[in-house]
Design an enzyme around this catalytic site. Structure first.
Site, PDB file in Angstrom:
ATOM      1  N   GLU A 265      54.724  14.196   7.556  1.00 34.28           N
ATOM      2  CA  GLU A 265      53.703  14.185   6.444  1.00 34.28           C
ATOM      3  C   GLU A 265      52.278  14.339   7.078  1.00 34.28           C
ATOM      4  O   GLU A 265      51.997  13.490   7.940  1.00 34.28           O
ATOM      5  CB  GLU A 265      53.713  12.646   5.557  1.00 34.28           C
ATOM      6  CG  GLU A 265      55.229  12.649   5.070  1.00 34.28           C
ATOM      7  CD  GLU A 265      55.714  13.687   4.098  1.00 34.28           C
ATOM      8  OE1 GLU A 265      54.867  14.382   3.505  1.00 34.28           O
ATOM      9  OE2 GLU A 265      56.678  14.107   4.022  1.00 34.28           O
TER      10      GLU A 265
ATOM     11  N   CYS B  76      44.977   9.956   3.871  1.00 38.61           N
ATOM     12  CA  CYS B  76      45.261  11.604   3.891  1.00 38.61           C
ATOM     13  C   CYS B  76      45.185  12.033   2.251  1.00 38.61           C
ATOM     14  O   CYS B  76      44.771  12.987   2.029  1.00 38.61           O
ATOM     15  CB  CYS B  76      46.665  11.678   4.253  1.00 38.61           C
ATOM     16  SG  CYS B  76      47.635  10.566   3.054  1.00 38.61           S
TER      17      CYS B  76
HETATM   18  P1  NAD Z   1      46.957  12.689  14.665  1.00 40.97           P
HETATM   19  O1  NAD Z   1      47.441  13.922  14.523  1.00 40.97           O
HETATM   20  O2  NAD Z   1      45.780  12.588  15.669  1.00 40.97           O
HETATM   21  O3  NAD Z   1      47.653  11.543  15.488  1.00 40.97           O
HETATM   22  C1  NAD Z   1      49.176  11.352  14.978  1.00 40.97           C
HETATM   23  C2  NAD Z   1      50.313  10.957  16.117  1.00 40.97           C
HETATM   24  O4  NAD Z   1      50.435  12.056  16.725  1.00 40.97           O
HETATM   25  C3  NAD Z   1      49.508   9.568  16.950  1.00 40.97           C
HETATM   26  O5  NAD Z   1      50.444   8.672  17.269  1.00 40.97           O
HETATM   27  C4  NAD Z   1      49.137  10.695  18.132  1.00 40.97           C
HETATM   28  O6  NAD Z   1      49.241   9.711  19.366  1.00 40.97           O
HETATM   29  C5  NAD Z   1      50.136  11.558  18.141  1.00 40.97           C
HETATM   30  N1  NAD Z   1      49.770  12.803  18.572  1.00 40.97           N
HETATM   31  C6  NAD Z   1      48.622  13.501  18.868  1.00 40.97           C
HETATM   32  N2  NAD Z   1      48.604  14.585  19.596  1.00 40.97           N
HETATM   33  C7  NAD Z   1      50.020  14.767  19.895  1.00 40.97           C
HETATM   34  C8  NAD Z   1      50.473  15.899  20.693  1.00 40.97           C
HETATM   35  N3  NAD Z   1      49.962  16.864  21.111  1.00 40.97           N
HETATM   36  N4  NAD Z   1      51.902  15.623  20.686  1.00 40.97           N
HETATM   37  C9  NAD Z   1      52.485  14.619  20.360  1.00 40.97           C
HETATM   38  N5  NAD Z   1      52.011  13.617  19.583  1.00 40.97           N
HETATM   39  C10 NAD Z   1      50.655  13.804  19.506  1.00 40.97           C
HETATM   40  O7  NAD Z   1      46.543  11.909  13.435  1.00 40.97           O
HETATM   41  P2  NAD Z   1      45.612  10.638  13.170  1.00 40.97           P
HETATM   42  O8  NAD Z   1      44.371  10.781  13.385  1.00 40.97           O
HETATM   43  O9  NAD Z   1      46.392   9.428  13.832  1.00 40.97           O
HETATM   44  O10 NAD Z   1      45.939  10.667  11.560  1.00 40.97           O
HETATM   45  C11 NAD Z   1      45.001  11.286  10.649  1.00 40.97           C
HETATM   46  C12 NAD Z   1      46.058  12.403  10.303  1.00 40.97           C
HETATM   47  O11 NAD Z   1      47.040  12.137   9.754  1.00 40.97           O
HETATM   48  C13 NAD Z   1      45.013  13.095   9.099  1.00 40.97           C
HETATM   49  O12 NAD Z   1      45.288  14.497   9.324  1.00 40.97           O
HETATM   50  C14 NAD Z   1      45.759  12.948   7.752  1.00 40.97           C
HETATM   51  O13 NAD Z   1      45.834  13.666   6.902  1.00 40.97           O
HETATM   52  C15 NAD Z   1      47.371  12.505   8.183  1.00 40.97           C
HETATM   53  N6  NAD Z   1      47.992  11.591   7.275  1.00 40.97           N
HETATM   54  C16 NAD Z   1      48.926  12.165   6.263  1.00 40.97           C
HETATM   55  C17 NAD Z   1      49.693  11.204   5.639  1.00 40.97           C
HETATM   56  C18 NAD Z   1      50.520  11.931   4.555  1.00 40.97           C
HETATM   57  O14 NAD Z   1      51.409  10.974   4.073  1.00 40.97           O
HETATM   58  N7  NAD Z   1      50.544  13.164   4.421  1.00 40.97           N
HETATM   59  C19 NAD Z   1      49.448   9.945   5.783  1.00 40.97           C
HETATM   60  C20 NAD Z   1      48.582   9.533   6.852  1.00 40.97           C
HETATM   61  C21 NAD Z   1      47.912  10.116   7.710  1.00 40.97           C
END
Ligand code: NAD
Length: 541
Positions: free
Chosen positions: A293, A327
């Site tokens: 998501e 989100c």
């Molecule tokens: P992010 O993508 O920066 O991080 C999410 C997770 O991915 C973290 O655990 C992070 O450490 C990990 N991560 C980061 N880079 C990575 C890589 N290269 N390889 C593997 N893992 C990696 O997101 P965030 O800032 O924590 O959250 C915000 C984002 O999440 C926004 O884009 C938001 O829209 C989305 N979000 C979506 C939903 C939904 O239900 N659609 C819900 C909540 C948040």
């Protein structure tokens, strides 16, 4: 199983506590906040029921008070990730055979621990780690997390009860096996409930999990882990590793036993994960389940017949609560010309009345954004809007990171409907408005559909049923969660299953049965009572 068709308690949404001045819950959470603020904690890795300190640590601070240290967490090396995989697979031997009612008992107990003895702690931790106001912490860390746990237990039993038809000669049984291998849960900073649900939902269905929380959420993730332990999740079933996300991911995705990813976070990270899984596809024993998501560019569109005060309130709540870091937060709005002056005045007055500061002071409606990277990104988009001729800032526009990462709630008026902040996910308290000609309803709906890559949430306001019907049809694919005369945030488990398509995710609807189906691999068992002994059919004569 085998000694009764057990019924689980009927799931109900946990009531949201009010935290009004003088209430006992406000006193308790304030005291817990102060205590946690004034203590430091150390969060080791958690592998096979053991705490592992690596000595390679990072500090944790509240975003609204970034010089204050809440504690440290330990970062994994490759060997720790490998150990977590190995011990999880060992734990799988028993966990995958555990009767479902025992799994249900553990996670129902976790729900009650959060509803009662851990409520103030998980809320205060979320206020400190993610700068949520008490209301935002309560609806996330307490209520939504409890709801995920309770409803998922009920959905699990509903899935198990879904069985094929049988005849007097054959008995057909569908077994909902856990995936063969382990599940990798990667969670975002913004919801404590999501951080808990992504590992818990897979584990509930009998899987073992490697969970990597966001660096910015480890402080509240530690409380989730404490709840899981106290609820009785056996050693090795949910393992928590922190550290370099690329190294951890590369190690996980190199394992032949990797059988699924449960991800929530940004779109680009998810696409990168999918690509790596594709590259490694020949490594795996089974095709991995890929559930993600991701981002959004969520909209509100108002028809000329809608009520300006309702529209303005939806923009205020939908765009600025939790500093726009949901989100589902509204970040592009379309307002008809005839209504714009009134909506604008209400927005400006409301924003002027906001108080911004630490969530410790419960009269604050707005607190800080999550980290310096996010602050700098938002500040640069605001500066660009100040300089651009197709944009005008009509409220907010200031920022200050001296004590915490504070961005004033900001409204940008865009002359160009495809102006950069109408298309890009900023993930902060910045909303962009485009004013359209009253008669251009259908053209504007098409614009809404075509402006961004995402399709997560969206809202339409109208008192005209014909106009509404056109919107419902033309925006069919523009949002996975579509709201009529309401703001596009605040989905409730059991009521509005959540998720979007296009660049917003695989739309597997967290908080519904649809999500749980992804964590099982059904086995069909056909038992024949009187087995044929002659190959010849009657038509052979
Ligand atoms: P992010 O993508 O920066 O991080 C999410 C997770 O991915 C973290 O655990 C992070 O450490 C990990 N991560 C980061 N880079 C990575 C890589 N290269 N390889 C593997 N893992 C990696 O997101 P965030 O800032 O924590 O959250 C915000 C984002 O999440 C926004 O884009 C938001 O829209 C989305 N979000 C979506 C939903 C939904 O239900 N659609 C819900 C909540 C948040």
């Amino acid at each position: 199983m085998g000694k009764g068709f057990f019924e689980v308690p009927i799931a109900v949404n946990d009531p949201i506590k009010g935290y009004a001045p003088g209430s006992p819950e406000r006193k308790e959470v304030s005291e817990t906040y102060t205590k946690m603020y004034n203590t430091t904690i150390d969060v080791p890795l958690y592998i096979n029921g053991k705490n592992i300190s690596t000595g390679n640590t990072a500090t944790m601070s509240p975003p609204h008070d970034h010089q204050h240290i809440l504690g440290t967490f330990h970062k994994a090396e490759k060997k720790h990730v490998e150990l977590a995989i190995e011990t999880a697979l060992e734990a799988r031997k028993k966990w995958s055979q555990m009767p479902w009612e025992q799994r249900a008992g553990i996670f129902l107990r976790a729900a009650e621990l959060i509803a009662g003895p851990y409520r103030a702690t998980i809320n205060a931790a979320t206020m400190l780690a993610q700068s949520k106001t008490i209301h935002q912490a309560e609806i996330d860390a307490a209520c939504e997390f409890i709801d995920f746990l309770r409803y998922n237990v009920q959905y699990m039993t509903e899935i198990y009860a879904e069985q094929p038809e049988s005849t007097s000669e054959t008995w057909n049984r569908l077994e909902y096996r856990p995936l063969e291998g382990f599940v990798y849960a990667v969670t975002p900073f913004n919801f404590t409930a999501i951080a808990g649900n992504l590992p818990a939902s897979a584990a509930l269905m009998g899987n073992v999990v490697l969970w990597k929380p966001s660096d910015s959420q480890v402080f509240s993730a530690k409380v989730i882990l404490d709840v899981f332990k106290e609820a009785g999740v056996p050693d090795g079933v949910i393992n928590m590793v922190m550290g370099d996300p690329v190294m951890i991911t590369d190690t996980v995705l190199a394992s032949p036993d990797f059988s699924g990813i449960h991800f929530t976070g940004s779109t680009d990270v998810f696409k990168g994960l999918w690509q790596k899984i594709g590259t490694n596809i020949h490594t795996y024993k089974t095709y991995p389940r890929i559930v993600g998501e991701t981002g959004g560019k969520d909209f509100i569109i108002a028809h000329k017949t809608s009520n300006p005060r309702q529209v303005a309130t939806a923009i205020i709540r939908g765009s600025f609560e939790f500093q726009g870091q949901k989100c589902s937060a509204a970040s592009r709005c379309y307002v008809p010309k005839s209504m714009w002056n009134e909506v604008k005045t209400i927005l400006q007055e409301d924003i002027k009345s906001f108080k911004m500061g630490s969530p410790e002071d419960m009269s604050n409606y707005i607190t800080a954004v999550i980290h310096e990277g996010s602050f700098d990104k938002l500040a640069s988009f605001i500066d660009q809007a100040k300089a651009d001729i197709d944009a005008e800032i009509i409220a907010g526009g200031n920022y200050d990171k001296s004590k915490g990462y504070f961005i004033e709630p900001t409204v940008i008026l865009a002359k160009d409907p495809k102006y950069t902040t109408m298309c890009t996910e900023l993930f902060g308290p910045v909303v962009t408005i485009y004013v359209y000609e009253d008669e251009a309803w259908e053209e504007t709906l098409k614009l809404v559909d075509e402006t961004s890559d995402y399709a997560l949430t969206g809202a339409v306001f109208s008192e005209d049923r014909y106009a509404l019907e056109v919107a419902v049809k033309l925006l069919e694919n523009a949002a996975g969660n579509f709201y009529i005369n309401d703001k596009p945030t605040g989905a409730v488990v059991g009521q509005q299953p959540f998720g979007g398509a296009r660049a917003s995710g695989t739309n597997d609807k967290a908080g519904s049965k649809l999500n749980l189906y992804r964590w099982v691999s059904p086995r069909m068992v056909k038992e024949t009572f009187v087995t044929p002994t002659n190959y010849r059919y009657p038509f052979l004569g």
